[in-house]
Write a protein that holds these residues in place. Structure first.
Motif, PDB file in Angstrom:
ATOM      1  N   MET A  54       0.827  -1.201   0.000  1.00 24.05           N
ATOM      2  CA  MET A  54       0.000   0.000   0.000  1.00 24.05           C
ATOM      3  C   MET A  54       0.865   1.257   0.000  1.00 24.05           C
ATOM      4  O   MET A  54       0.514   2.260  -0.636  1.00 24.05           O
ATOM      5  N   SER A  55       1.999   1.221   0.691  1.00 22.90           N
ATOM      6  CA  SER A  55       2.917   2.367   0.634  1.00 22.90           C
ATOM      7  C   SER A  55       3.456   2.549  -0.780  1.00 22.90           C
ATOM      8  O   SER A  55       3.611   3.679  -1.258  1.00 22.90           O
ATOM      9  N   PHE A  56       3.734   1.437  -1.434  1.00 24.33           N
ATOM     10  CA  PHE A  56       4.228   1.506  -2.805  1.00 24.33           C
ATOM     11  C   PHE A  56       3.178   2.111  -3.736  1.00 24.33           C
ATOM     12  O   PHE A  56       3.490   2.975  -4.580  1.00 24.33           O
ATOM     13  N   LEU A  57       1.921   1.695  -3.606  1.00 25.71           N
ATOM     14  CA  LEU A  57       0.863   2.204  -4.469  1.00 25.71           C
ATOM     15  C   LEU A  57       0.600   3.686  -4.184  1.00 25.71           C
ATOM     16  O   LEU A  57       0.376   4.474  -5.111  1.00 25.71           O
ATOM     17  N   THR A  58       0.615   4.052  -2.917  1.00 23.37           N
ATOM     18  CA  THR A  58       0.413   5.461  -2.574  1.00 23.37           C
ATOM     19  C   THR A  58       1.522   6.326  -3.155  1.00 23.37           C
ATOM     20  O   THR A  58       1.265   7.419  -3.688  1.00 23.37           O
ATOM     21  N   ASP A  59       2.758   5.863  -3.075  1.00 24.93           N
ATOM     22  CA  ASP A  59       3.890   6.599  -3.640  1.00 24.93           C
ATOM     23  C   ASP A  59       3.789   6.678  -5.163  1.00 24.93           C
ATOM     24  O   ASP A  59       4.054   7.732  -5.761  1.00 24.93           O
ATOM     25  N   ALA A  60       3.378   5.577  -5.809  1.00 22.89           N
ATOM     26  CA  ALA A  60       3.251   5.577  -7.266  1.00 22.89           C
ATOM     27  C   ALA A  60       2.185   6.550  -7.736  1.00 22.89           C
ATOM     28  O   ALA A  60       2.274   7.101  -8.838  1.00 22.89           O
ATOM     29  N   HIS A  61       1.197   6.789  -6.877  1.00 24.91           N
ATOM     30  CA  HIS A  61       0.139   7.738  -7.239  1.00 24.91           C
ATOM     31  C   HIS A  61       0.513   9.173  -6.891  1.00 24.91           C
ATOM     32  O   HIS A  61       0.541  10.054  -7.756  1.00 24.91           O
ATOM     33  N   ALA A  62       0.825   9.405  -5.625  1.00 19.93           N
ATOM     34  CA  ALA A  62       0.993  10.778  -5.144  1.00 19.93           C
ATOM     35  C   ALA A  62       2.334  11.390  -5.505  1.00 19.93           C
ATOM     36  O   ALA A  62       2.417  12.598  -5.758  1.00 19.93           O
ATOM     37  N   ALA A  63       3.408  10.587  -5.540  1.00 19.73           N
ATOM     38  CA  ALA A  63       4.748  11.136  -5.746  1.00 19.73           C
ATOM     39  C   ALA A  63       5.284  10.903  -7.149  1.00 19.73           C
ATOM     40  O   ALA A  63       6.117  11.684  -7.620  1.00 19.73           O
ATOM     41  N   ARG A  64       4.854   9.843  -7.839  1.00 16.38           N
ATOM     42  CA  ARG A  64       5.455   9.484  -9.126  1.00 16.38           C
ATOM     43  C   ARG A  64       4.558   9.788 -10.313  1.00 16.38           C
ATOM     44  O   ARG A  64       5.047   9.913 -11.430  1.00 16.38           O
ATOM     45  N   GLY A  65       3.245   9.854 -10.094  1.00 12.83           N
ATOM     46  CA  GLY A  65       2.340  10.126 -11.200  1.00 12.83           C
ATOM     47  C   GLY A  65       2.148   8.965 -12.147  1.00 12.83           C
ATOM     48  O   GLY A  65       1.615   9.149 -13.232  1.00 12.83           O
ATOM     49  N   VAL A  66       2.561   7.752 -11.732  1.00 14.52           N
ATOM     50  CA  VAL A  66       2.382   6.586 -12.596  1.00 14.52           C
ATOM     51  C   VAL A  66       0.950   6.075 -12.504  1.00 14.52           C
ATOM     52  O   VAL A  66       0.384   5.597 -13.484  1.00 14.52           O
ATOM     53  N   LEU A  67       0.368   6.177 -11.317  1.00 14.37           N
ATOM     54  CA  LEU A  67      -1.006   5.742 -11.095  1.00 14.37           C
ATOM     55  C   LEU A  67      -1.895   6.953 -10.872  1.00 14.37           C
ATOM     56  O   LEU A  67      -1.435   8.020 -10.469  1.00 14.37           O
ATOM     57  N   ARG A  68      -3.164   6.775 -11.110  1.00 15.43           N
ATOM     58  CA  ARG A  68      -4.168   7.750 -10.738  1.00 15.43           C
ATOM     59  C   ARG A  68      -5.166   7.049  -9.809  1.00 15.43           C
ATOM     60  O   ARG A  68      -5.239   5.831  -9.779  1.00 15.43           O
ATOM     61  N   ARG A  69      -5.918   7.828  -9.052  1.00 13.54           N
ATOM     62  CA  ARG A  69      -6.863   7.237  -8.111  1.00 13.54           C
ATOM     63  C   ARG A  69      -8.278   7.532  -8.538  1.00 13.54           C
ATOM     64  O   ARG A  69      -8.620   8.678  -8.854  1.00 13.54           O
ATOM     65  N   ALA A  70      -9.110   6.499  -8.547  1.00 15.99           N
ATOM     66  CA  ALA A  70     -10.533   6.632  -8.840  1.00 15.99           C
ATOM     67  C   ALA A  70     -11.296   6.070  -7.648  1.00 15.99           C
ATOM     68  O   ALA A  70     -11.611   4.879  -7.597  1.00 15.99           O
ATOM     69  N   GLY A  71     -11.567   6.915  -6.666  1.00 14.37           N
ATOM     70  CA  GLY A  71     -12.277   6.450  -5.487  1.00 14.37           C
ATOM     71  C   GLY A  71     -11.419   5.514  -4.660  1.00 14.37           C
ATOM     72  O   GLY A  71     -10.331   5.863  -4.204  1.00 14.37           O
ATOM     73  N   THR A  72     -11.902   4.290  -4.489  1.00 12.49           N
ATOM     74  CA  THR A  72     -11.221   3.312  -3.641  1.00 12.49           C
ATOM     75  C   THR A  72     -10.261   2.425  -4.414  1.00 12.49           C
ATOM     76  O   THR A  72      -9.733   1.460  -3.852  1.00 12.49           O
ATOM     77  N   VAL A  73     -10.021   2.696  -5.679  1.00  8.68           N
ATOM     78  CA  VAL A  73      -9.100   1.883  -6.475  1.00  8.68           C
ATOM     79  C   VAL A  73      -8.090   2.796  -7.148  1.00  8.68           C
ATOM     80  O   VAL A  73      -8.302   4.003  -7.289  1.00  8.68           O
ATOM     81  N   TYR A  74      -6.986   2.194  -7.560  1.00 16.43           N
ATOM     82  CA  TYR A  74      -5.997   2.886  -8.380  1.00 16.43           C
ATOM     83  C   TYR A  74      -6.156   2.441  -9.828  1.00 16.43           C
ATOM     84  O   TYR A  74      -6.696   1.366 -10.124  1.00 16.43           O
ATOM     85  N   GLN A  75      -5.675   3.275 -10.736  1.00 13.72           N
ATOM     86  CA  GLN A  75      -5.602   2.952 -12.154  1.00 13.72           C
ATOM     87  C   GLN A  75      -4.275   3.464 -12.685  1.00 13.72           C
ATOM     88  O   GLN A  75      -3.712   4.431 -12.153  1.00 13.72           O
ATOM     89  N   PHE A  76      -3.769   2.830 -13.717  1.00 12.72           N
ATOM     90  CA  PHE A  76      -2.599   3.394 -14.383  1.00 12.72           C
ATOM     91  C   PHE A  76      -3.004   4.712 -15.048  1.00 12.72           C
ATOM     92  O   PHE A  76      -4.154   4.888 -15.465  1.00 12.72           O
ATOM     93  N   ARG A  77      -2.045   5.620 -15.109  1.00 12.88           N
ATOM     94  CA  ARG A  77      -2.361   6.960 -15.606  1.00 12.88           C
ATOM     95  C   ARG A  77      -3.002   6.925 -16.982  1.00 12.88           C
ATOM     96  O   ARG A  77      -3.865   7.732 -17.303  1.00 12.88           O
ATOM     97  N   HIS A  78      -2.609   5.965 -17.789  1.00 19.53           N
ATOM     98  CA  HIS A  78      -3.204   5.794 -19.114  1.00 19.53           C
ATOM     99  C   HIS A  78      -3.216   4.310 -19.429  1.00 19.53           C
ATOM    100  O   HIS A  78      -2.317   3.563 -19.015  1.00 19.53           O
ATOM    101  N   LEU A  79      -4.241   3.863 -20.133  1.00 23.88           N
ATOM    102  CA  LEU A  79      -4.342   2.443 -20.449  1.00 23.88           C
ATOM    103  C   LEU A  79      -3.158   1.975 -21.283  1.00 23.88           C
ATOM    104  O   LEU A  79      -2.745   0.809 -21.197  1.00 23.88           O
ATOM    105  N   GLY A  80      -2.559   2.878 -22.088  1.00 26.98           N
ATOM    106  CA  GLY A  80      -1.379   2.504 -22.863  1.00 26.98           C
ATOM    107  C   GLY A  80      -0.206   2.123 -21.971  1.00 26.98           C
ATOM    108  O   GLY A  80       0.567   1.218 -22.300  1.00 26.98           O
ATOM    109  N   ILE A  81      -0.053   2.819 -20.825  1.00 29.63           N
ATOM    110  CA  ILE A  81       1.007   2.475 -19.880  1.00 29.63           C
ATOM    111  C   ILE A  81       0.745   1.100 -19.294  1.00 29.63           C
ATOM    112  O   ILE A  81       1.664   0.275 -19.152  1.00 29.63           O
ATOM    113  N   GLN A  82      -0.495   0.818 -18.936  1.00 24.06           N
ATOM    114  CA  GLN A  82      -0.842  -0.491 -18.373  1.00 24.06           C
ATOM    115  C   GLN A  82      -0.523  -1.611 -19.357  1.00 24.06           C
ATOM    116  O   GLN A  82       0.104  -2.619 -18.983  1.00 24.06           O
ATOM    117  N   ARG A  83      -0.910  -1.460 -20.602  1.00 23.20           N
ATOM    118  CA  ARG A  83      -0.701  -2.525 -21.582  1.00 23.20           C
ATOM    119  C   ARG A  83       0.775  -2.679 -21.935  1.00 23.20           C
ATOM    120  O   ARG A  83       1.247  -3.795 -22.164  1.00 23.20           O
TER     121      ARG A  83
END
Length: 696
Positions: free
Chosen positions: A655-684
């Motif tokens: 959870m610390s890793f996911l929070t850091d990836a969202h808030a500090a790195r911009g790799v993830l975005r948050r949609a309510g109670t879940v995370y998502q990759f910033r763009h589906l192209g990055i995920q794929r």
């Protein structure tokens, strides 16, 4: 102050309970093991009853919504929560840093939308008349062109039906436009008290072949805002259970303005079905916005076998315009210092190369996503200097045969650049580790979960069969009990936990697909009586071998425990707060521990009164495990994370890793109670890297 009072109350109560038990021991004496077990059972009952009563009182007093709040009050609370969530998300995504990109658009190809005359006719003939002022309608599709904050004017006033399709190339900024539109619609200048609330729905989680649009919208609303799962006024349903909820009321009353993001993220065969489902479920008077890639939307309108072309009913369309060099280079230069700063001068050769708008590099940097990745990779951060970053000239010196080659280059370097060491912002994960962890998570979304963009902590355990998770839980119990019970009894305890957890998963009200609990509460329902009967029979069966009186005592006590346990259920919070994933994990973990305590301690006391210490402790362990594993998902997450961390797929502090990836790195975005990759192209892209990487 309240916390100090609570601790003092518990200390006083525990002291009084121990004094009472001590007085009984002094007055009568205890010299047998079974009598010692009874005394300990009384102690457990005395200490366990108050938390059960307090839990019940807390839940009964803390109803999710005031009965007289009404749909308007619910909307106002929801609007506040949604606005706070997306304002914070816009800040994390740096949508205004260094300044908002001036994304522009023109009218979409007329072949992809309804004829303008038909749109006007539909708006004029809807029951009750037009939803906006006809004097402000655009004269034709060409009147929809604009940029930046004009998007709310287009939807609210220029389009007669307030139904809009936003098209564009991959990474063109369609989601950015939706976020800006959502925040604009929540501004008091555009939204009246009690009015509809815009809500962003990711279509990648929708399966039109299996689910109704309205049911899916309700599920997404309650996933991000659990308070909306409360019973609607006038419907006496159990919170969190089947029945009519506040989310149903908002959807049916058209108090939610759906912003459907990413039709192109659905499989090609499902896109026409999704359009047809939206057309059937949402009347032309229902305002909505839908985004899609231009080519994919055109494909969805081509007849295929038995499926006819189905455009979005009564909807106008706009198409985002690619960014040119005059927009891209000033943005990149300003982000690296601007003016004559050394960082800004690094982009001079790239600026010259972008003059050829047909080059692969110019096409790749013509989207907000391309610019975001480029700035992350090549622009120095404050305090980090320019030496830590590769030079943008490599984009010019490298011969890229196509735009896809440039995109792959940026995608490949983006994650490692986001985790590059920085003196002012240390990171406990190396770029290589972070890339490996994120690649596994992307692979998990693409394979185990069927391509959904929603990265939910409670769905990590879906990678393993339930019996494996149960075995891990039982092994933990055996290891923890080994120093205190010895090898033999510890193994028996582990086996008992396995049996109880296995039974709990058969009767569980929560699982990976429905989501976790927000807390523990007690609600009167039909299971109270069933639990009382089952508990009485179990207590009678265990107590009779020790005598008829013991059997009756155990039956009565176990029946009471069963009645209490039968009413235990998920707690719906009182405020329409947008929970973060970590918040929900903490709540679910507390629910697990609360259920284990509320079920196990009284069960141990009830059975121990009639049978003795050992059977009482065994019954408490089994019943507590049964109730807890059936009512919360934290144990699934903990065991699944353990297995994945042991294999090196994920970090121990996930959870610390996911929070850091969202808030500090911009790799993830948050949609309510879940995370998502910033763009589906990055995920794929990351999912492909995981498949081709050599296993560790």
């Amino acid at each position: 102050m309240g916390g100090a009072r609570g601790r003092w109350w518990w200390r006083t109560y525990a002291l009084v309970a121990l004094l009472v038990v001590g007085g009984v021991l002094y007055a009568h004496g205890v010299d047998r093991v079974d009598e010692i077990g009874k005394v300990l059972g009384v102690v457990a009952a005395l200490l366990g009853l108050p938390p059960l009563l307090l839990t019940a009182l807390r839940l009964q007093q803390g109803s999710p919504e005031p009965a007289d709040a009404g749909p308007g009050g619910v909307c106002d609370r929801l609007a506040v929560a949604v606005r706070r969530q997306w304002e914070a998300e816009a800040e994390v995504r740096r949508l205004s840093d260094p300044y908002p990109l001036p994304v522009a658009w023109t009218a979409a190809d007329p072949a992809l939308t309804e004829e303008w005359s038909l749109i006007r006719s539909i708006a004029e003939e809807v029951p009750g008349g037009p939803v906006n002022d006809p004097a402000r309608w655009a004269d034709g599709p060409e009147g929809l062109s604009g940029s930046g904050n004009d998007i709310e004017q287009v939807l609210l006033y220029r389009v007669p039906t307030r139904r809009l399709v936003v098209l564009g190339e991959p990474g063109a900024g369609k989601t950015v436009v939706l976020v800006r539109l959502l925040l604009a619609l929540l501004d008091p200048a555009h939204r009246a008290d009690g009015g509809p609330v815009p809500f962003l729905f990711a279509l990648a989680s929708f399966d039109p072949a299996r689910e109704d649009v309205r049911a899916w919208m309700v599920r997404e609303l309650t996933r991000e805002h659990p308070a909306l799962a409360a019973p609607a006024p006038g419907f006496g349903t159990r919170p969190g259970g089947p029945g009519r909820t506040l989310a149903h009321e908002l959807v049916d009353r058209r108090l939610i303005v759906p912003l459907f993001d990413g039709l192109d993220e659905l499989p090609r065969a499902l896109r026409p079905l999704a359009l047809e489902a939206i057309n059937q479920a949402l009347a032309p008077k229902q305002a909505l916005v839908l985004t899609c890639r231009t080519a994919e939307y055109a494909q969805a309108l081509v007849p295929d076998g038995d499926h006819a072309a189905v455009p979005l009913n009564a909807a106008a369309g706009i198409e985002l315009v690619p960014l040119d060099a005059g927009t891209a280079i000033p943005y990149l230069s300003r982000d690296s210092g601007g003016g004559r700063a050394p960082g800004a001068q690094r982009w001079m050769r790239v600026a010259e190369a972008l003059q050829d708008r047909t080059s692969p590099l110019a096409q790749a940097l013509s989207t907000p996503l391309g610019l975001f990745m480029a700035r992350t990779i090549y622009n120095p951060r404050p305090g980090g200097g320019t030496g830590e970053r590769p030079h943008p000239d490599e984009l010019v010196d490298t011969e890229f045969p196509s735009r896809a080659a440039v995109d792959n280059h940026l995608l490949g370097a983006f994650v490692r650049a986001a985790y590059r060491p920085h003196p002012a912002r240390p990171c406990r994960w190396s770029p290589q580790q972070a890339e490996r962890y994120l690649a596994f998570l992307a692979h998990h979304l693409e394979t185990t979960l069927g391509g959904t963009p929603n990265l939910a902590w409670w769905q990590l355990s879906a990678r393993f069969p339930t019996h494996r998770l149960v075995l891990v839980l039982g092994s933990w119990a055996a290891l923890l009990g080994w120093p205190f019970l010895g090898v033999g009894r510890a193994l028996l305890a582990g086996g008992l936990v396995c049996l109880a957890a296995g039974a709990g998963t058969l009767f569980t009200p929560v699982h990976e697909r429905t989501g976790p609990s927000a807390g523990v509460g007690w609600y009167p329902n039909v299971f109270v009586g069933a639990g009382a009967v089952a508990g009485a029979l179990a207590g009678l069966a265990l107590g009779l071998p020790f005598g008829g009186r013991n059997g009756m005592e155990a039956a009565l006590a176990a029946g009471l425990v069963g009645a209490v346990a039968g009413g235990l259920g998920a707690y719906i919070p009182t405020a329409h707060a947008a929970f973060s994933p970590s918040d929900l994990l903490v709540r679910d973990r507390r629910a697990f521990l609360g259920l284990w305590w509320a079920g196990g301690l009284p069960a141990a006391a009830a059975i121990g009164l009639g049978t003795g210490l050992e059977l009482g402790l065994a019954a408490g362990l089994a019943f507590g495990t049964f109730v807890a594993t059936g009512g919360a998902l934290w144990w699934r997450f903990a065991t699944g994370r353990f297995l994945l961390a042991v294999r090196g797929h994920l970090p121990w502090r996930l959870m610390s890793f996911l929070t850091d990836a969202h808030a500090a790195r911009g790799v993830l975005r948050r949609a309510g109670t879940v995370y998502q990759f910033r763009h589906l192209g990055i995920q794929r892209h990351l999912a492909r890297r995981h498949r081709t990487a050599r296993p560790r």
